[in-house]
Design a protein around this motif. Structure first.
Motif, mmCIF file in Angstrom:
data_model
loop_
_atom_site.group_PDB
_atom_site.id
_atom_site.type_symbol
_atom_site.label_atom_id
_atom_site.label_comp_id
_atom_site.label_asym_id
_atom_site.label_seq_id
_atom_site.Cartn_x
_atom_site.Cartn_y
_atom_site.Cartn_z
ATOM 1 N N UNK A 1 -19.943 29.120 13.582
ATOM 2 C CA UNK A 1 -20.906 28.711 14.593
ATOM 3 C C UNK A 1 -22.266 28.653 14.105
ATOM 4 N N UNK A 2 -23.176 28.048 14.882
ATOM 5 C CA UNK A 2 -24.727 27.883 14.328
ATOM 6 C C UNK A 2 -25.583 28.879 15.272
ATOM 7 N N UNK A 3 -26.472 29.354 14.571
ATOM 8 C CA UNK A 3 -27.563 29.969 15.257
ATOM 9 C C UNK A 3 -29.007 29.779 14.393
ATOM 10 N N UNK A 4 -29.457 28.683 14.842
ATOM 11 C CA UNK A 4 -30.652 28.100 14.128
ATOM 12 C C UNK A 4 -30.498 27.789 12.897
ATOM 13 N N UNK A 5 -30.921 28.729 11.994
ATOM 14 C CA UNK A 5 -30.605 28.488 10.196
ATOM 15 C C UNK A 5 -29.421 29.501 9.653
ATOM 16 N N UNK A 6 -29.165 30.218 10.687
ATOM 17 C CA UNK A 6 -28.088 30.985 10.176
ATOM 18 C C UNK A 6 -26.607 30.446 10.850
ATOM 19 N N UNK A 7 -25.576 30.405 9.747
ATOM 20 C CA UNK A 7 -24.296 29.700 10.150
ATOM 21 C C UNK A 7 -23.236 30.799 9.759
ATOM 22 N N UNK A 8 -22.720 31.928 10.712
ATOM 23 C CA UNK A 8 -21.791 32.772 10.267
ATOM 24 C C UNK A 8 -20.230 32.161 10.480
#
Length: 94
Positions: free
Chosen positions: A11-18
């Motif tokens: 998944x994607x959260x702005x610049x963070x991709x867990x």
């Protein structure tokens, strides 16, 4: 030496991709033993091929569109039998 196949959900959260992953692998194992008993040296080797399972969690932080920092942790379940001994090779990778 492993040959692995993983399914990865991300998944994607702005610049963070867990992400999380799970998979299976074929592990080609070569075991060697050597030693000296009563002044007599000897050595032997054994080969085995086993299936193993793994699960993992990780994430990437995008510094720029071309550069990221990432970290991943994985747990492996793997057993082998070399020299007539059942060996558990389970463990964490970071």
């Amino acid at each position: 030496m492993p040959l692995t196949l993983s399914l990865k959900g991300q998944t994607f959260f702005d610049r963070f991709e867990p992400y999380a992953e799970a998979g299976i692998g074929v592990y080609f194992i070569k075991d060697e033993i050597s030693g000296t008993i009563l002044g007599i040296s000897g050595s032997d080797s054994g080969n085995d091929t086993q299936l193993g399972l793994h699960v993992g969690l990780g994430g990437n932080y995008n510094i720029t569109p071309q550069v990221f920092l990432g970290v991943e942790g994985r747990y492996l379940w793997l057993r082998t039998d070399t020299f007539g001994v059942d060996v558990k090779l389970d463990g964490f990778f970071l």
